[in-house]
Write a protein that holds these residues in place. Structure first.
Motif, PDB file in Angstrom:
ATOM      1  N   VAL A 123      48.779  41.241  43.455  1.00 55.40           N
ATOM      2  CA  VAL A 123      49.201  42.588  43.333  1.00 55.40           C
ATOM      3  C   VAL A 123      49.727  43.137  41.891  1.00 55.40           C
ATOM      4  O   VAL A 123      49.365  43.938  41.455  1.00 55.40           O
ATOM      5  CB  VAL A 123      50.110  42.867  44.609  1.00 55.40           C
ATOM      6  CG1 VAL A 123      50.828  44.381  44.209  1.00 55.40           C
ATOM      7  CG2 VAL A 123      49.398  43.055  45.744  1.00 55.40           C
ATOM      8  N   ILE A 124      50.758  42.157  41.730  1.00 53.19           N
ATOM      9  CA  ILE A 124      51.318  42.323  40.484  1.00 53.19           C
ATOM     10  C   ILE A 124      50.539  42.456  39.160  1.00 53.19           C
ATOM     11  O   ILE A 124      50.507  43.128  38.231  1.00 53.19           O
ATOM     12  CB  ILE A 124      52.626  41.638  40.131  1.00 53.19           C
ATOM     13  CG1 ILE A 124      53.684  41.969  39.072  1.00 53.19           C
ATOM     14  CG2 ILE A 124      52.188  40.107  39.880  1.00 53.19           C
ATOM     15  CD1 ILE A 124      54.943  41.529  39.020  1.00 53.19           C
ATOM     16  N   THR A 125      49.607  41.392  39.257  1.00 57.79           N
ATOM     17  CA  THR A 125      48.597  41.110  38.101  1.00 57.79           C
ATOM     18  C   THR A 125      47.456  42.606  38.136  1.00 57.79           C
ATOM     19  O   THR A 125      47.149  42.870  37.079  1.00 57.79           O
ATOM     20  CB  THR A 125      47.921  39.952  38.206  1.00 57.79           C
ATOM     21  OG1 THR A 125      48.472  38.758  38.320  1.00 57.79           O
ATOM     22  CG2 THR A 125      46.738  39.784  37.154  1.00 57.79           C
ATOM     23  N   SER A 126      47.285  42.887  39.369  1.00 59.91           N
ATOM     24  CA  SER A 126      46.308  44.009  39.514  1.00 59.91           C
ATOM     25  C   SER A 126      46.966  45.192  38.745  1.00 59.91           C
ATOM     26  O   SER A 126      46.423  46.038  38.078  1.00 59.91           O
ATOM     27  CB  SER A 126      45.981  44.186  40.771  1.00 59.91           C
ATOM     28  OG  SER A 126      45.331  45.382  41.008  1.00 59.91           O
ATOM     29  N   ILE A 127      48.308  45.420  39.210  1.00 57.57           N
ATOM     30  CA  ILE A 127      48.685  46.809  38.544  1.00 57.57           C
ATOM     31  C   ILE A 127      49.189  46.339  37.128  1.00 57.57           C
ATOM     32  O   ILE A 127      49.301  47.683  36.420  1.00 57.57           O
ATOM     33  CB  ILE A 127      50.255  46.913  39.418  1.00 57.57           C
ATOM     34  CG1 ILE A 127      49.780  47.357  40.766  1.00 57.57           C
ATOM     35  CG2 ILE A 127      51.242  48.056  38.724  1.00 57.57           C
ATOM     36  CD1 ILE A 127      51.027  47.543  41.807  1.00 57.57           C
ATOM     37  N   GLN A 128      49.485  45.552  36.730  1.00 55.53           N
ATOM     38  CA  GLN A 128      49.684  45.192  35.417  1.00 55.53           C
ATOM     39  C   GLN A 128      48.463  45.427  34.612  1.00 55.53           C
ATOM     40  O   GLN A 128      48.498  46.182  33.337  1.00 55.53           O
ATOM     41  CB  GLN A 128      49.931  43.597  34.934  1.00 55.53           C
ATOM     42  CG  GLN A 128      50.271  43.388  33.706  1.00 55.53           C
ATOM     43  CD  GLN A 128      50.204  41.862  33.293  1.00 55.53           C
ATOM     44  OE1 GLN A 128      49.357  41.009  34.212  1.00 55.53           O
ATOM     45  NE2 GLN A 128      51.162  41.298  32.657  1.00 55.53           N
ATOM     46  N   ASN A 129      47.176  45.078  34.891  1.00 58.03           N
ATOM     47  CA  ASN A 129      45.841  45.624  34.468  1.00 58.03           C
ATOM     48  C   ASN A 129      45.654  47.121  34.389  1.00 58.03           C
ATOM     49  O   ASN A 129      44.592  47.416  33.768  1.00 58.03           O
ATOM     50  CB  ASN A 129      44.757  44.753  34.990  1.00 58.03           C
ATOM     51  CG  ASN A 129      44.847  43.466  34.543  1.00 58.03           C
ATOM     52  OD1 ASN A 129      43.941  43.038  33.515  1.00 58.03           O
ATOM     53  ND2 ASN A 129      45.473  42.448  35.160  1.00 58.03           N
ATOM     54  N   ILE A 130      46.101  47.775  35.338  1.00 51.21           N
ATOM     55  CA  ILE A 130      46.025  49.455  35.115  1.00 51.21           C
ATOM     56  C   ILE A 130      46.417  49.611  34.053  1.00 51.21           C
ATOM     57  O   ILE A 130      45.953  50.457  33.083  1.00 51.21           O
ATOM     58  CB  ILE A 130      46.561  49.919  36.405  1.00 51.21           C
ATOM     59  CG1 ILE A 130      46.088  49.734  37.653  1.00 51.21           C
ATOM     60  CG2 ILE A 130      46.603  51.479  36.266  1.00 51.21           C
ATOM     61  CD1 ILE A 130      46.606  50.056  39.036  1.00 51.21           C
ATOM     62  N   GLY A 131      47.697  49.133  33.666  1.00 56.21           N
ATOM     63  CA  GLY A 131      48.233  49.528  32.454  1.00 56.21           C
ATOM     64  C   GLY A 131      47.397  49.016  31.139  1.00 56.21           C
ATOM     65  O   GLY A 131      47.433  49.732  29.982  1.00 56.21           O
TER      66      GLY A 131
END
Length: 721
Positions: free
Chosen positions: A612-620
């Motif tokens: 989850v945290i890697t996914s949201i990081q990749n939005i940025g």
């Protein structure tokens, strides 16, 4: 089978029945005595107290009342008078609990020495991925020279990072869930294979000067790379627990980041001397090595699982036996409920009912955990705490001024420090002729407005001709050129490809040689943050384990990043200081961010949380490169100062989120700011807690932090000391 059966006792003391097969498969029992006044002990061949010369046959030995502190079992045939203490029986639960927890620790991968081998191999896997990922950033200028001229180069370039991150907005979420369901080692291999495929496609695209094929390669590369990080983080969390996990993650990040450092140093040299295509193919080869190493991890992990199964069946029994018997070397542990204690020549013990056996309880707990993990679903993110979501938001904004900065750091350093614009007041003596090379037999120096020699600093770019018009007939060496004609009525720096022998050797040799030196120098300077990370991450991880304060360190890191980019935006000073600050801030932040993830979610959801945290990081990381390209183009194709202002805003947002995270962490019991507990600390707490639960109010006088003191005191009976 081991079991630990608690016998009922009206005096609230601890009582356990130990059963073991004798050589003749007979058993020794004591008659049931509900009043606990007198018991007898029947000893068969090989019974407790027998030596090698003991007589054959059963002997009944009367026991004194449990009201007394000492039980006299008389002479059992070996000539010795045996006395037993209530404390041996009272200490049995402590010994059993300690042995059970010791066995549980030994049944973890973190107890195996091969965990360091696994850590080393995961570092190799990640090193190849990091190297290949950062190749475009190290070759920012060379790629601009090599690809067909375009006013939208910066957009094309940053799209290489956007298309990489787009699939990882979703995939790490499922990648983490897949890791939880199917095992990290196997997933690591599959993700590494995907990364290799993407790196190979990218190299093919570069060779054909095709942005579309390059985008396809980066997309495929992204399909596996971030999920590869999730699998690697999960493997590290699985093999290292407690106080070692942050240190292990720090080592993993440090060694993996060596790939980025090597890339920043090696790739510009290879591109300048052997061609840009060779530089990209080196990355593809290294990711191939990562695939092989990941396959070796699968093999090592499988062997470790089998070793733990054998240990669970053997070493656990021995450790429990030793712990139970070390309390009274002269005899058996005597139960107070009139039950029997048996021992034979066999090394195995049978401890009553299975329901209260710590080992069986542990096995049940493992089975329950496995059942829960097998039922992990993506919807479980609803169970994540607000603290986790603040941590994720912090990752989103802070990494916005770390990784996107590195993508364009080479261009920023060239523009700001190492290959700045030529003096505007200067011009060539012969503006339409080449400057230095075999097409210029004489000299064509730069002059200022007064027709004096123009002073060009070592960090400024040489003056280019205003126009160029050459074809293959102009030189015998034209067969070395990459084009058939070079006709530029208005020549700009974007038209000059220093990888082409025409520009490098024939026409603008001074410009290209200085650019090559500048790009290599910039590559070394932009490696400073990663070098600091590689050197400081392990000790910083160890420091964080000892001092905690993760959320506070995250705030400090964001403040330092703000100061770094403020300096780069408004100052013309040496970039070394800001790069050192960037490296310290990045190292501190990474050292506290990733080890904090398991602290904010239930353990069975660790892999999903990393996803989850890697996914949201990749939005940025998908948004920010395009935003940077837009700012660059809107600023007259310059990075300074507006692009740096963007990075400052990300750092400022990180400060605000970090302050909120600290306040919320206080409400959650300072999970992030407290010191990590190791396996030994957990064992001591569980042992004491287990005894308190068994004994209730009978366990008195022991402080939580008094780890050296352990003595269950019985509050009933005249035998109390």
């Amino acid at each position: 089978m081991i079991s630990l059966e608690r016998e009922p006792n009206p005096f609230k003391s601890f009582s356990y029945a130990l059963h073991a097969p004798n050589m003749d498969n007979t058993s020794a029992t004591t008659p049931n005595n509900t009043n606990n006044e007198v018991s007898s002990l029947n000893l068969q061949d090989g019974g407790i107290g027998d030596d090698d010369t003991a007589s054959q046959g059963a002997r009944t030995i009367p026991l004194h009342s449990v009201d007394g502190d000492v039980h006299d079992v008389g002479d059992n045939g070996d000539g010795n008078h045996h006395r037993f203490s209530n404390h041996a029986a009272a200490a049995a639960p402590a010994a059993a609990a300690a042995a059970g927890l010791s066995t549980r620790r030994n049944m973890k991968k973190s107890s195996l020495r091969s965990r360091w081998l696994v850590l080393g191999m995961t570092c190799i896997v990640m090193t190849g991925s990091y190297y290949a990922y950062d190749i475009p950033s190290a070759l920012h200028q060379q790629l601009q020279d090599y690809m067909p001229p375009s006013t939208n180069y910066e957009t094309h370039f940053n799209l290489l990072y956007t298309v990489y991150s787009i699939p990882n907005v979703i995939l790490p979420l499922f990648g983490g869930n897949v890791v939880d369901r199917h095992g990290a080692p196997l997933c690591l291999t599959l993700f590494a294979l995907t990364v290799f495929t993407g790196a190979a496609l990218l190299s093919v695209g570069v060779a054909n000067q095709s942005w579309k094929v390059m985008y396809l390669g980066r997309f495929v590369f992204g399909l596996g790379a971030e999920s590869l990080c999730v699998a690697q983080s999960t493997i590290t969390s699985d093999w290292f627990e407690g106080k070692e996990v942050a240190l292990a993650m720090g080592i993993g990040l440090a060694v993996s980041r060596l790939g980025s450092i090597w890339n920043n140093v090696i790739s510009p040299k290879v591109a300048n001397n052997g061609g840009i295509e060779a530089a990209f193919w080196i990355g593809a080869v290294l990711t191939g090595c990562s695939v092989v190493t990941a396959g070796m991890i699968v093999w090592v992990d499988g062997r470790a699982g089998k070793a733990l199964e054998r240990r669970a069946g053997g070493e656990g029994l021995q450790s429990l036996t030793a712990a139970l018997l070390e309390n009274d070397e002269e005899g058996p542990i005597i139960s107070e409920g009139g039950t029997s204690v048996e021992r034979g020549n066999s090394n195995s013990l049978h401890l009553g009912s299975e329901d209260n056996n710590p080992l069986n309880q542990d096995n049940a707990q493992v089975a329950c955990t496995a059942a829960v993990e097998s039922g992990v679903h993506i919807t479980d993110i609803r169970k994540f705490t607000p603290l986790f979501w603040l941590l994720t938001l912090s990752c989103f904004v802070v990494y916005g001024c770390v990784l996107p900065f590195n993508n364009v750091a080479s261009g920023i350093l060239l523009e700001r420090n190492f290959f700045t614009s030529s003096p505007k007041e200067c011009h060539l003596e012969y503006p339409t002729q080449c400057t230095v090379g075999y097409l210029q037999p004489g000299t064509n120096g730069a002059l200022d407005g007064n027709d004096d020699v123009c002073l060009i600093s070592p960090t400024q770019a040489p003056i280019l001709p205003s126009s160029v018009n050459h074809t293959l007939v102009d030189s015998e060496r034209s067969n070395e050129w990459e084009e058939t004609s070079y006709v530029y009525p208005s020549l700009t720096s974007t038209n000059v490809d220093c990888g082409d022998p025409f520009w490098l050797d024939a026409c603008t040799s001074d410009y290209c040689q200085k650019q090559h030196a500048a790009t290599e120098h910039a590559g070394k300077i932009m490696s400073i943050p990663y070098l600091i990370s590689a050197l400081s991450s392990p000790p910083l991880g160890h420091l964080v384990d000892r001092v905690g304060r993760r959320a506070k360190i995250a705030v400090f890191s964001s403040c330092l990043l703000f100061a770094v980019h403020l300096t780069l935006a408004l100052s013309a000073s040496s970039p070394i200081g800001p790069m050192v600050g960037q490296g310290i801030a990045y190292s501190l932040y990474a050292a506290v961010l990733w080890p904090s993830v398991p602290l904010t979610v239930p353990k069975q959801f660790t892999g999903t949380a990393f996803g989850v945290i890697t996914s949201i990081q990749n939005i940025g990381l998908a948004m920010f490169p395009l935003m940077i390209a837009g700012i660059y183009n809107a600023s007259g194709q310059r990075y300074i100062p507006n692009v740096e202002f963007f990075f400052m805003s990300c750092a400022a947002a990180g400060v605000v989120v970090g302050v909120c995270m600290n306040k919320l962490d206080g409400r959650y019991g300072n999970k992030l700011n407290s010191v990590s507990k190791g396996d030994n600390d957990e064992e001591e707490e569980v042992v004491l807690g287990s005894l308190r639960e068994e004994e209730g109010e009978d366990f008195v006088g022991v402080e939580d932090d008094d780890n050296d003191y352990f003595s269950p005191l019985l509050q009933s009976g005249p035998g109390v000391i």
